[in-house]
Design an enzyme around this catalytic site. Structure first.
Site, PDB file in Angstrom:
ATOM      1  N   CYS A 206       1.884   2.529  13.039  1.00  0.00           N
ATOM      2  CA  CYS A 206       3.036   3.363  12.718  1.00  0.00           C
ATOM      3  C   CYS A 206       3.293   4.403  13.800  1.00  0.00           C
ATOM      4  O   CYS A 206       4.399   4.893  13.945  1.00  0.00           O
ATOM      5  CB  CYS A 206       2.808   4.073  11.390  1.00  0.00           C
ATOM      6  SG  CYS A 206       1.997   3.026  10.192  1.00  0.00           S
TER       7      CYS A 206
ATOM      8  N   GLY B  33       0.815  -1.217   0.000  1.00  0.00           N
ATOM      9  CA  GLY B  33       0.000   0.000   0.000  1.00  0.00           C
ATOM     10  C   GLY B  33       0.844   1.262   0.000  1.00  0.00           C
ATOM     11  O   GLY B  33       0.524   2.240  -0.689  1.00  0.00           O
ATOM     12  N   SER B  34       1.915   1.263   0.770  1.00  0.00           N
ATOM     13  CA  SER B  34       2.749   2.468   0.861  1.00  0.00           C
ATOM     14  C   SER B  34       3.354   2.812  -0.493  1.00  0.00           C
ATOM     15  O   SER B  34       3.354   3.975  -0.903  1.00  0.00           O
ATOM     16  CB  SER B  34       3.866   2.270   1.890  1.00  0.00           C
ATOM     17  OG  SER B  34       3.314   2.015   3.162  1.00  0.00           O
TER      18      SER B  34
ATOM     19  N   GLN C 190      -7.920  -0.054   3.323  1.00  0.00           N
ATOM     20  CA  GLN C 190      -8.818  -0.602   4.351  1.00  0.00           C
ATOM     21  C   GLN C 190     -10.180  -0.993   3.785  1.00  0.00           C
ATOM     22  O   GLN C 190     -10.918  -1.742   4.423  1.00  0.00           O
ATOM     23  CB  GLN C 190      -9.030   0.425   5.473  1.00  0.00           C
ATOM     24  CG  GLN C 190      -7.799   0.712   6.311  1.00  0.00           C
ATOM     25  CD  GLN C 190      -7.428  -0.430   7.244  1.00  0.00           C
ATOM     26  OE1 GLN C 190      -8.265  -1.248   7.639  1.00  0.00           O
ATOM     27  NE2 GLN C 190      -6.169  -0.497   7.600  1.00  0.00           N
TER      28      GLN C 190
ATOM     29  N   THR D  13      11.810  -7.650 -10.611  1.00  0.00           N
ATOM     30  CA  THR D  13      11.248  -8.980 -10.852  1.00  0.00           C
ATOM     31  C   THR D  13       9.984  -9.159 -10.018  1.00  0.00           C
ATOM     32  O   THR D  13       9.959  -8.826  -8.836  1.00  0.00           O
ATOM     33  CB  THR D  13      12.288 -10.057 -10.487  1.00  0.00           C
ATOM     34  OG1 THR D  13      13.450  -9.814 -11.282  1.00  0.00           O
ATOM     35  CG2 THR D  13      11.770 -11.458 -10.754  1.00  0.00           C
TER      36      THR D  13
ATOM     37  N   ASN E  54      -8.054   4.059   8.480  1.00  0.00           N
ATOM     38  CA  ASN E  54      -7.482   2.879   9.142  1.00  0.00           C
ATOM     39  C   ASN E  54      -7.648   2.889  10.652  1.00  0.00           C
ATOM     40  O   ASN E  54      -7.600   1.845  11.279  1.00  0.00           O
ATOM     41  CB  ASN E  54      -6.004   2.717   8.772  1.00  0.00           C
ATOM     42  CG  ASN E  54      -5.227   4.003   8.872  1.00  0.00           C
ATOM     43  OD1 ASN E  54      -5.558   4.988   8.207  1.00  0.00           O
ATOM     44  ND2 ASN E  54      -4.219   4.027   9.709  1.00  0.00           N
TER      45      ASN E  54
HETATM   46  C1  LIG Z   1      -1.838  -0.492   6.005  1.00  0.00           C
HETATM   47  C2  LIG Z   1      -2.158   0.737   5.269  1.00  0.00           C
HETATM   48  C3  LIG Z   1      -1.266   1.275   4.324  1.00  0.00           C
HETATM   49  C4  LIG Z   1       0.115   0.700   4.101  1.00  0.00           C
HETATM   50  O1  LIG Z   1       0.096  -0.508   3.400  1.00  0.00           O
HETATM   51  P1  LIG Z   1       1.434  -1.415   3.407  1.00  0.00           P
HETATM   52  O2  LIG Z   1       1.116  -2.541   2.500  1.00  0.00           O
HETATM   53  O3  LIG Z   1       1.616  -1.838   4.829  1.00  0.00           O
HETATM   54  O4  LIG Z   1       2.530  -0.551   2.916  1.00  0.00           O
HETATM   55  C5  LIG Z   1      -1.651   2.399   3.623  1.00  0.00           C
HETATM   56  N1  LIG Z   1      -2.849   2.973   3.817  1.00  0.00           N
HETATM   57  C6  LIG Z   1      -3.732   2.494   4.710  1.00  0.00           C
HETATM   58  C7  LIG Z   1      -5.051   3.157   4.869  1.00  0.00           C
HETATM   59  C8  LIG Z   1      -3.424   1.369   5.469  1.00  0.00           C
HETATM   60  O5  LIG Z   1      -4.287   0.913   6.359  1.00  0.00           O
END
Ligand SMILES: *Cc1c(COP(=O)(O)O)cnc(C)c1O
Length: 391
Positions: A325, A71-72, A180, A238, A152
């Site tokens: 975090c 996600g990041s 989420q 990859t 989140n």
């Molecule tokens: C967990 C989360 C992320 C980060 O995702 P990762 O796969 O851990 O990098 C980003 N945005 C929200 C809203 C999240 O809950």
């Protein structure tokens, strides 16, 4: 009793997902870019997964799905990629909200060093962005609107289709961090006018380290990771073949029983909230109705979130006081502060987030132990004494 109630931080890998992934960690370990069979089998698996993800989010074409490390990365790519492209056209304004994930907020902050100006929209006491606020914030030079689908920490689900429509009519690109929301609420990127959307597998019983960014065809985005020609030369590296297979499988499984799970979790969630609201000076954070089925986020005045978590851990309960975090730092959560809660109240928060694996018996147990712990912690809290003496 052992209770895992931190599914917004991460979820357990589903055994069925692991089973689907295993062949790509063993027999079919080949590089998808190579021409021999163990490579082409891996490539086919990646392309099947891409089609599955596209279908499940209502994308028109599998080529609109790009796999990332999570996600990041998807958030970083979407925001930096669009904004740096738009800067060339003289557009240097971003609209976001005050309670985004740090993967969005810190990127926006970073872009101010590249000359961008950021508007942070209020989310009000109910934790909801107002579409008319988005409309009013859009300017001639707006490069991107980025508003999360579901928060989140407090689980509030935003009016994304309305925001998408406003952006589309104004000719401004719209990104949503749907990490989420995916698999928890129905999503259709076409109907909701979403141009870019981030998701990650480990929030819906898939593996960690694998996510995706949806980029609507025609949307121009600079690369974030340059190198080889993977992902149609837009994201080098990859492919995480097993991760990608796991992501698609987890999504398929979670969406297949979404409706039934939503009904069950919403009932459990509401029973827990109702019970915990019987605790003196407690409150639910964020709207009850526009809320993820498995999210409970409450404040109990007069105690520290950290002490509450440690006591719960001793009782076998894994929960969170906000986002993973920020725990460890003593700053109150930026999400709770964005709702207008004072610092001392924002400190005493508890987030419980549930999945398919949680049971009614666990809710019974939580309804027993949480009031006991709150009462115990308050019994030696100077802050609580002060609150009571001022009544
Ligand atoms: C967990 C989360 C992320 C980060 O995702 P990762 O796969 O851990 O990098 C980003 N945005 C929200 C809203 C999240 O809950």
């Amino acid at each position: 009793m052992q209770i895992y109630a931190d599914n917004a931080a991460t979820t357990a890998l589903s055994p069925k997902v692991l089973e689907a992934m295993t062949p790509y960690l063993t027999e079919y370990f080949g590089n998808p870019s190579s021409l021999y069979r163990i490579g082409s089998v891996a490539k086919d698996a990646v392309e099947d997964a891409r089609q599955t993800v596209a279908n499940l989010i209502g994308a028109k074409n599998a080529n609109e799905i790009y796999f990332t490390s999570g996600g990041s990365e998807a958030d970083n790519w979407a925001i930096k990629g669009v904004c740096r492209m738009m800067a060339q056209k003289g557009k240097n304004h971003i609209i976001t909200s005050k309670f985004e994930h740090h993967a969005v907020l810190h990127v926006c902050e970073m872009l101010t060093k590249e000359g961008f100006e950021v508007t942070y929209l209020d989310v009000y006491e109910d934790g909801l962005v107002r579409p008319e606020d988005v409309k009013n914030a859009i300017r001639e030079n707006t490069a991107l609107v980025t508003i999360m689908y579901a928060n989140n920490e407090i689980g509030t689900v935003q009016p994304i289709a309305e925001i998408g429509k406003i952006c589309r009519e104004a000719g401004v690109l719209f990104h949503t961090d749907a990490v989420q929301a995916v698999c928890n609420v129905p999503i259709n990127v076409e109907e909701e006018c979403i141009d870019l959307m981030s998701l990650t597998a480990h929030k819906f019983h898939g593996p960690k380290g694998c996510g995706a960014l949806y980029i609507r065809r025609g949307v121009r985005v600079q690369n974030l990771i340059d190198g080889g020609a993977q992902e149609r030369s837009r994201r080098a590296g990859t492919e995480n073949v097993a991760g990608i297979v796991g992501l698609a499988k987890a999504m398929e499984l979670a969406i297949a029983n979404m409706q039934e799970r939503t009904e069950r979790l919403t009932k459990m969630r509401n029973r827990l909230i109702e019970g915990l609201l019987n605790i003196e000076r407690s409150r639910l954070n964020g709207s009850l109705t526009h809320r993820l089925p498995g999210n409970v986020n409450m404040c109990f005045e007069g105690i520290e979130g950290e002490s509450l978590l440690l006591s719960l851990d001793l009782k076998g309960v894994s929960a969170s006081s906000g986002s993973a975090c920020t725990s460890g730092s003593l700053d109150p959560s930026h999400v709770l502060l964005s709702l207008g809660l004072p610092h001392e109240i924002a400190h005493g928060s508890l987030r419980l987030s549930f999945s398919d694996a949680n049971t009614e018996e666990e809710i019974d147990y939580l309804l027993k132990v949480i009031p006991e712990i709150v009462e115990y912690l308050r019994s030696f809290s100077p802050l609580w004494d002060k609150i009571k003496s001022e009544e």
